[in-house]
Motif scaffolding. Structure first.
Motif, PDB file in Angstrom:
ATOM      1  N   VAL A 115       0.759  -1.278  -0.122  1.00 34.19           N
ATOM      2  CA  VAL A 115       0.004   0.056   0.055  1.00 34.19           C
ATOM      3  C   VAL A 115       0.845   1.316  -0.030  1.00 34.19           C
ATOM      4  O   VAL A 115       1.878   1.554   0.696  1.00 34.19           O
ATOM      5  CB  VAL A 115      -1.024   0.063   1.082  1.00 34.19           C
ATOM      6  CG1 VAL A 115      -1.685   1.311   1.298  1.00 34.19           C
ATOM      7  CG2 VAL A 115      -1.651  -1.000   1.268  1.00 34.19           C
ATOM      8  N   GLY A 143      -2.179   5.589   0.756  1.00 33.83           N
ATOM      9  CA  GLY A 143      -3.304   4.411   0.466  1.00 33.83           C
ATOM     10  C   GLY A 143      -4.581   4.797   1.065  1.00 33.83           C
ATOM     11  O   GLY A 143      -4.933   5.256   1.893  1.00 33.83           O
ATOM     12  N   ASP A 162      -6.459   0.400  -2.108  1.00 27.37           N
ATOM     13  CA  ASP A 162      -5.116  -0.174  -2.183  1.00 27.37           C
ATOM     14  C   ASP A 162      -4.943  -1.370  -1.276  1.00 27.37           C
ATOM     15  O   ASP A 162      -3.941  -2.091  -1.545  1.00 27.37           O
ATOM     16  CB  ASP A 162      -4.330   0.961  -1.751  1.00 27.37           C
ATOM     17  CG  ASP A 162      -4.323   2.240  -2.842  1.00 27.37           C
ATOM     18  OD1 ASP A 162      -3.826   2.145  -3.903  1.00 27.37           O
ATOM     19  OD2 ASP A 162      -4.676   3.291  -2.257  1.00 27.37           O
TER      20      ASP A 162
END
Length: 224
Positions: free
Chosen positions: A39, A43, A108
Motif C-alpha cells: 500500500v 493509500g 489499495d
C-alpha cells in the motif's frame, strides 16, 4: 452477529479480543505491516467488519497518510468505532452495511479481521469475491478468524485450548466452557485448507499463512 447490536455486548467488546485472541495486538501490527508492503503512503484501505474500531485505530496511528473506509452492519458498533478513533476519525469514513454496500472502487488494500467465521461458506465466497473486485491489481487482503481442524477429535481438542487461553486471560471458567459450546455449535467453522481454497476460488493469488494462535488463523492474499 446479532449480539453486536446489543448495548451491553458492545460496551464489553474492547476487552474481549485481547482476552480471547492470542497475540491480538501483534495480529493487528502484523496486518498493518503486511498491508504496508504494497500500500502506498497515501493509500486507501477498506476495513470490513470494522465495528469497535480497534484495528482502524491501530492502522491509523501507524500510518499517518492512509485513509480508511470502515464497514460494519451494526450501528452501535460503528458508534463505538467513532468513539475509539477520537481525533483519528477525520481519516476514516464509517459505513453501516455489508460488503455489497461498499462503493465499487479500487482500494489499495483491505482487511477482514475476526469476522469471516460468522459467515456460511456461501456468504464467505460472495464476500471474498466482492472484496477482490474492490481491490487494485496486486493489492493485499489480510484476513484472520477462527479456523482449525474440523474432525470431531481435532475440533474438541482445539476448542479446549481456546477455552484454556481465555480462562488464563481472566475469562471465568464457566464462560470459557460456554464459549466452546457456542463456537462449536453456532459458528459455520471451516478447516484451514477450506479457507485457502475459498481465497483461490474468489480469485485471490499467493495466499500465505502469517498467523496461527490456537483456534485462530490469518492469511494474506493478493488481487490479480
Amino acid at each position: 452477529m446479532s449480539s453486536f447490536s446489543d448495548s451491553q455486548s458492545v460496551a464489553r467488546y474492547a476487552d474481549g479480543p485481547v482476552r480471547q485472541v492470542p497475540g491480538f495486538h501483534a495480529l493487528q501490527r502484523m496486518a498493518e505491516l503486511l498491508l504496508a508492503e504494497s500500500v502506498p503512503e497515501q493509500g486507501h484501505i477498506l476495513v470490513l467488519g470494522a465495528g469497535g474500531g480497534l484495528e482502524l485505530k491501530a492502522f491509523a496511528q501507524a500510518r499517518s497518510g492512509w485513509r480508511f473506509l470502515g464497514v460494519d452492519p451494526s450501528e452501535r458498533m460503528l458508534k463505538l468505532a467513532a468513539d475509539t478513533l477520537g481525533p483519528l476519525e477525520d481519516r476514516v469514513a464509517l459505513l453501516e452495511g455489508y460488503i455489497d454496500q461498499a462503493p465499487d472502487m479500487a482500494f489499495d488494500g483491505a482487511t477482514c479481521l475476526l469476522t469471516l467465521h460468522f459467515l456460511s461458506m456461501e456468504q464467505r465466497r460472495h464476500t471474498l469475491a466482492a472484496l477482490r473486485r474492490r481491490l487494485k491489481p496486486g493489492a493485499p487482503l489480510v484476513v484472520a478468524h477462527h479456523s482449525f481442524p474440523q474432525d470431531e477429535g481435532g475440533k474438541r481438542r482445539w476448542l479446549k485450548r481456546y477455552a484454556a487461553f481465555a480462562a488464563s486471560s481472566g475469562v471465568a471458567g464457566v464462560d470459557a466452557e460456554r464459549a466452546i459450546d457456542a463456537i462449536g455449535a453456532r459458528l459455520p467453522l471451516l478447516a484451514p485448507e477450506q479457507e485457502e481454497a475459498l481465497l483461490r476460488e474468489a480469485g485471490f493469488e499467493g495466499a500465505e499463512l502469517f498467523y496461527a494462535g490456537f483456534t485462530f488463523r490469518g492469511w494474506v492474499a493478493y488481487a490479480p
